[in-house]
Design an enzyme around this catalytic site. Structure first.
Site, PDB file in Angstrom:
ATOM      1  CD  GLN A 102      -3.752 -22.610 -56.235  1.00 58.29           C
ATOM      2  OE1 GLN A 102      -4.722 -21.205 -55.724  1.00 58.29           O
ATOM      3  NE2 GLN A 102      -3.132 -21.892 -57.167  1.00 58.29           N
ATOM      4  CE1 TYR A 167      -4.276 -13.655 -53.052  1.00 57.21           C
ATOM      5  CE2 TYR A 167      -4.084 -15.278 -54.841  1.00 57.21           C
ATOM      6  CZ  TYR A 167      -4.380 -14.283 -53.061  1.00 57.21           C
ATOM      7  OH  TYR A 167      -6.197 -14.186 -54.208  1.00 57.21           O
ATOM      8  NE  ARG A 214      -2.208 -20.071 -61.260  1.00 58.05           N
ATOM      9  CZ  ARG A 214      -2.301 -20.449 -62.716  1.00 58.05           C
ATOM     10  NH1 ARG A 214      -0.968 -20.977 -63.567  1.00 58.05           N
ATOM     11  NH2 ARG A 214      -2.814 -19.596 -62.796  1.00 58.05           N
ATOM     12  NE  ARG A 313     -13.026 -15.047 -64.640  1.00 63.66           N
ATOM     13  CZ  ARG A 313     -11.476 -14.933 -63.795  1.00 63.66           C
ATOM     14  NH1 ARG A 313     -10.298 -15.437 -64.532  1.00 63.66           N
ATOM     15  NH2 ARG A 313     -12.019 -14.548 -63.405  1.00 63.66           N
ATOM     16  CB  CYS A 336     -14.282 -17.604 -71.301  1.00 59.32           C
ATOM     17  SG  CYS A 336     -13.608 -16.326 -70.366  1.00 59.32           S
ATOM     18  CB  CYS A 340     -18.086 -11.608 -70.270  1.00 60.31           C
ATOM     19  SG  CYS A 340     -18.540 -12.043 -68.880  1.00 60.31           S
TER      20      CYS A 340
END
Length: 374
Positions: A102, A167, A214, A313, A336, A340
């Site tokens: 990426q 971004y 993305r 994750r 995951c 948390c």
């Protein structure tokens, strides 16, 4: 069991052995200055051994320091890092997964520089970026193309343009962050021009190599990009020859909003966005966002809401997730923990400039990893 999840598919002549991919996840494992460290190599080697069909390597900058999210952001803007990138691509491919890099410019979220740039001077947290002029825009487009060519030379199988997380590519598309009055601002067609020009130049630089995107479908901000416009932009990407679209929602300015934190606790919380985009385009779509169980992931594919599943994750917490799902051992998965994540254990480590470790890892793994790399 889970025949949809573990069926093959093809992207531009490359066969994916199943419908599972590793979605890009920044963990601060690159060396200072964005080098390919031993920790980064070991991490991606482990991700590739998981059994996923494709590993998408995180956020390699096309322009350091102006485009780097941190000083540990991987660099694809210099031949000085080419040997490291070659080792990284080889480590992934040697374990049986396709390797995708990426590439990205962080724009207003660049923290490796004192002078971030953006489409417009729109304040982000406590920083005011400088608006890019036309010559700077043209220069950055070439930097994307050069980074793409460098990824190809390093041996990666695919390139992914990072148009998510708020971004630079997303900043141009968003009405919230793009207030320009030239050919790169105003209408959706103008706001999407930068990304399409980047895509055209990258495709030219890598020739037949597949290029994915993305994709930010919804900023989850009142004045941000919404699916009504992003669907149309997805069609424009498909028309321009994008090879897959990896769908996500949210930016650094919305991730920690209370309603978004609550949304992110739920399995497949971004699947509805992927389904909207998949209904609009005829290219493969990747859905991400806490796919905790094989049943849920397989159902998403069977229902036609997505073509591929992106694990981030989930896979980091348990790199054996694909094998456990495939072989009926889901009860053994290390999950995951959404509590948390909402508390930000791994995110807090990254924000402090430290490599992240998953608190769900078994104690012996945590001890061995820290002894080896810290």
């Amino acid at each position: 069991m889970y025949n949809h999840l573990f069926s093959e598919m093809t992207i531009k002549g490359l066969t994916l052995k199943n419908r599972l991919t590793m979605a890009p996840l920044y963990l601060g494992y690159a060396g200072e200055g964005g080098t390919v460290s031993d920790m980064l190599l070991e991490h991606y080697r482990l991700m590739a051994t998981s059994g996923v069909a494709m590993v998408v390597v995180e956020n390699a900058t096309v322009d350091h320091p102006r485009g780097s999210g941190s000083n540990r952001t991987l660099r694809a803007d210099t031949d000085d890092n080419l040997d490291g990138l070659k080792r990284l691509a080889t480590a992934i491919k040697d374990e049986g997964a396709l390797a995708c890099l990426q590439i990205n410019h962080a724009g207003r979220f660049a923290h490796a520089t004192q002078n971030p740039v953006a489409p417009s001077a729109v304040k982000t947290f406590e920083r005011m970026p400088m608006a890019l002029n036309s010559d700077e825009i043209a220069s950055i487009i070439i930097k994307y193309a050069d980074a793409g060519a460098r990824a190809k030379a390093a041996g990666f199988d695919m390139i992914e343009l990072h148009g998510g997380t708020g971004y630079l590519l997303a900043q141009f598309l968003s009405p919230r962050t793009n207030h320009r009055s030239d050919e790169y601002g105003g209408s959706l067609e103008n706001r999407g021009r930068f990304a399409l020009e980047v895509l055209a130049q990258v495709k030219k630089s890598v020739e037949e190599m597949p290029v994915g995107y993305r994709f930010l479908a919804d900023e989850w901000m009142p004045d941000g990009l919404k699916p009504r416009e992003s669907r149309h932009f997805a069609v424009n990407l498909a028309t321009a020859g994008i090879d897959y679209i990896s769908v996500m929602g949210g930016t650094y300015e919305s991730f920690l909003l209370p309603d978004i934190l609550e949304k992110s606790r739920h399995e497949g919380y971004m699947l509805d966005l992927a389904a909207e985009i998949r209904a609009a385009v005829d290219v493969p779509v990747i859905a991400a966002g806490r796919f905790a169980t094989g049943a849920f992931a397989d159902q998403a594919i069977r229902d036609g809401k997505t073509d591929l599943i992106g694990l981030a994750r989930v896979l980091w917490a348990d790199p054996q997730w694909p094998q456990k799902v495939q072989h009926g051992r889901e009860a053994d998965i290390v999950h995951c923990d959404p509590d948390c994540l909402n508390g930000g254990a791994c995110m807090q480590m990254v924000m402090k400039g430290r490599p992240a470790f998953c608190v769900e890892w078994p104690a012996e793994k945590m001890k061995a990893w820290k002894a080896k790399f810290v």
